[in-house]
Design an enzyme around this catalytic site. Structure first.
Site: not given
Length: 528
Positions: A260, A278
């Site tokens: 990420e 997220h």
């Protein structure tokens, strides 16, 4: 008056709480590491989100810093060992975004069931493909929870309201707690075989990494739909893509990824795949909650000395600390040992003290045992939150003090009770009143230090075995640092156990070679 720096954007209520509690506060956001180093020395507390990186250089410059508070659960941006070395308490707010994350998982489940993103894109393109998007109902479907802690239990509650059947895999969930929640506790293989939807709510540890591997995805019910709002790395992303392409998995929705920010993923563009960046904690209510909680916790510590949700220090008074620290170290090692060796189907744990240990405050010792026991399943468990996590899962925790003469001047015994009614016990003492030492392992007398990388082997006691295992490890380049041996019977031929300290992790192929040695019943790599 204590002084706190809020270095990341945070709800204004945090600053209001600090000031109301008698704490001076500055809100200075967007500073570089060098700029933060230049000003951090004047502050007693640092309140952060995810942007500020509390690295060793920052901590070295923080000459007055006493506490770092993270508004949220993840503390990847804080060097906790360096903070501990500086005597800085690190706190987080693990429960401020629980409802928000649970609701996001439910939202993704609905989106998968009714193909909402694809239908939206198609409709806005003017296609009106009503017959293309044939969804499924959630009512009467089986939802499989991998992890039934705080967030998982909220998801279960919402799913039951949708008239779903909920089954859960969680080694620390007791049958009684499952009944109380209205769900069924099952083994992982049974969950995979039965679940129409699977949602993950467990931390990422060595035990949970790729828990949905290619092998486990193949065991899943054909047509299953999978949701992950917990941690990237719980699912093998390449294996998930293959399962989506083959149709074995009907759909998947991920809010978290191994890498990420996820700018590229093998899953992107795959049919029946939904992704969000997220967003599990991204609601206005959750942002307010974590800001309020971190301000309250930090203010309590700076003004009154109260410690809540600390990741690197237990709740402990200054007077008790010197006596209790070695016992807590022993307790955590014993809990970690039994947790690594018997991590599934634990129903209860008993902590017994004898001799000098029986005269001490048992709460920190119990908390240390639970922290060691549960650390195999949580990367954020500590001596502060471990009792809460144990209670949340319905784990029966008992304390027993013995006022009797014993073989050791002080002894701590940890006994776990399994769902089949059997018990496994380990015991340890302190040498020179400060050095933790194992003295009994599952009924076998054995003295050993529990430290670093270790190898646990159960075998049939027979001539030549020690030579064979030594040769096997030596040929693989694994150096044995210490060697501890015990056997259940007084004569040869019975069950024996080995604890070996090694100079580094034992590779998986080497573990298999040891496991395949004649007479070996069990092999387990341990880490302390």
């Amino acid at each position: 008056m204590p002084k706190v720096l809020i270095s990341d954007k945070m709800d204004p209520k945090a600053a209001e709480i600090f000031r109301a509690r008698g704490v001076e506060v500055d809100e200075i956001t967007g500073k570089t590491k060098e700029e933060l180093i230049a000003i951090i020395g004047q502050y007693d507390g640092l309140a952060i989100r995810s942007a500020t990186k509390v690295v060793k250089e920052v901590l070295d410059a923080a000459t007055n810093l006493k506490v770092v508070g993270r508004a949220g659960i993840g503390v990847d941006n804080v060097d906790i060992p360096a903070a501990s070395a500086k005597g800085v308490v690190v706190m987080n707010t693990p429960f401020g975004n629980s409802i928000t994350t649970a609701e996001h998982a439910i939202a993704l489940m609905f989106a998968l069931a009714r193909q909402l993103p694809e239908a939206d894109t198609s409709t806005q393109a003017g296609k009106w493909e009503k017959n293309r998007f044939m969804g499924v109902e959630l009512t009467n479907k089986v939802l499989g929870l991998i992890g039934a802690g705080n967030i998982g239990s909220i998801v279960a509650d919402r799913a039951l309201g949708l008239k779903m059947k909920v089954v859960a895999y969680d080694p620390f969930l007791t049958p009684e707690r499952a009944v109380e929640m209205g769900i069924e506790k099952v083994a992982l293989d049974e969950l995979l075989a039965r679940a129409d939807f699977i949602t993950l709510h467990t931390p990422l540890t060595d035990q949970t990494r790729n828990i949905l591997s290619a092998e486990n995805l193949a065991k899943a019910k054909k047509g299953v739909r999978i949701i992950n709002c917990a941690r990237g790395g719980l699912i093998d992303e390449a294996a998930l893509k293959a399962a989506l392409d083959s149709g074995h998995v009907a759909g998947a929705a991920l809010d978290v990824f191994v890498e990420e920010p996820a700018k590229a993923s093998p899953l992107f563009g795959t049919p029946n795949f939904i992704s969000t960046p997220h967003l599990g904690a991204s609601t206005s209510e959750a942002q307010v909650n974590v800001a309020i909680q971190v301000a309250e916790q930090m203010a309590d510590y700076l003004v009154a000395g109260g410690i809540t949700n600390a990741l690197n220090v237990p709740s402990l008074s200054a007077e008790e600390a010197p006596k209790l620290r070695p016992y807590m170290a022993l307790a955590e090692k014993l809990g970690g040992l039994v947790g690594q060796l018997e991590s599934d189907h634990i129903r209860g744990v008993s902590i017994e003290t004898e001799g000098a240990a029986a005269e001490l405050n048992a709460k920190p010792i119990i908390a240390a045992v639970l922290a060691g026991l549960m650390r195999v399943y949580s990367d954020t468990v500590n001596m502060v939150n471990a009792p809460f996590l144990a209670k949340e899962r319905g784990l029966d925790v008992r304390e027993v003090r013995h006022d009797r003469e014993a073989d050791y001047h002080t002894l701590l015994r940890v006994t776990i009770k399994l769902e089949d009614g059997s018990e496994r016990s380990v015991a340890g003492t302190l040498f020179s009143n400060s050095e933790p030492r194992l003295v009994e392992l599952f009924g076998i007398k054995m003295e050993a230090d529990l430290d670093g990388e270790m190898l646990y082997v159960v075998n049939q006691d027979a001539p030549g075995f020690i030579g064979r295992i030594g040769s096997t490890l030596g040929e693989a380049g694994v150096n044995i640092a210490t060697f501890h041996l015990g056997r259940r019977s007084h004569g040869p031929g019975g069950e024996a156990a080995l604890l070996l300290s090694v100079d580094g992790p034992v590779p998986e192929p080497v573990l298999w070679n040891v496991c395949n040695l004649p007479g070996v019943n069990k092999v387990k790599a341990l880490k302390f």
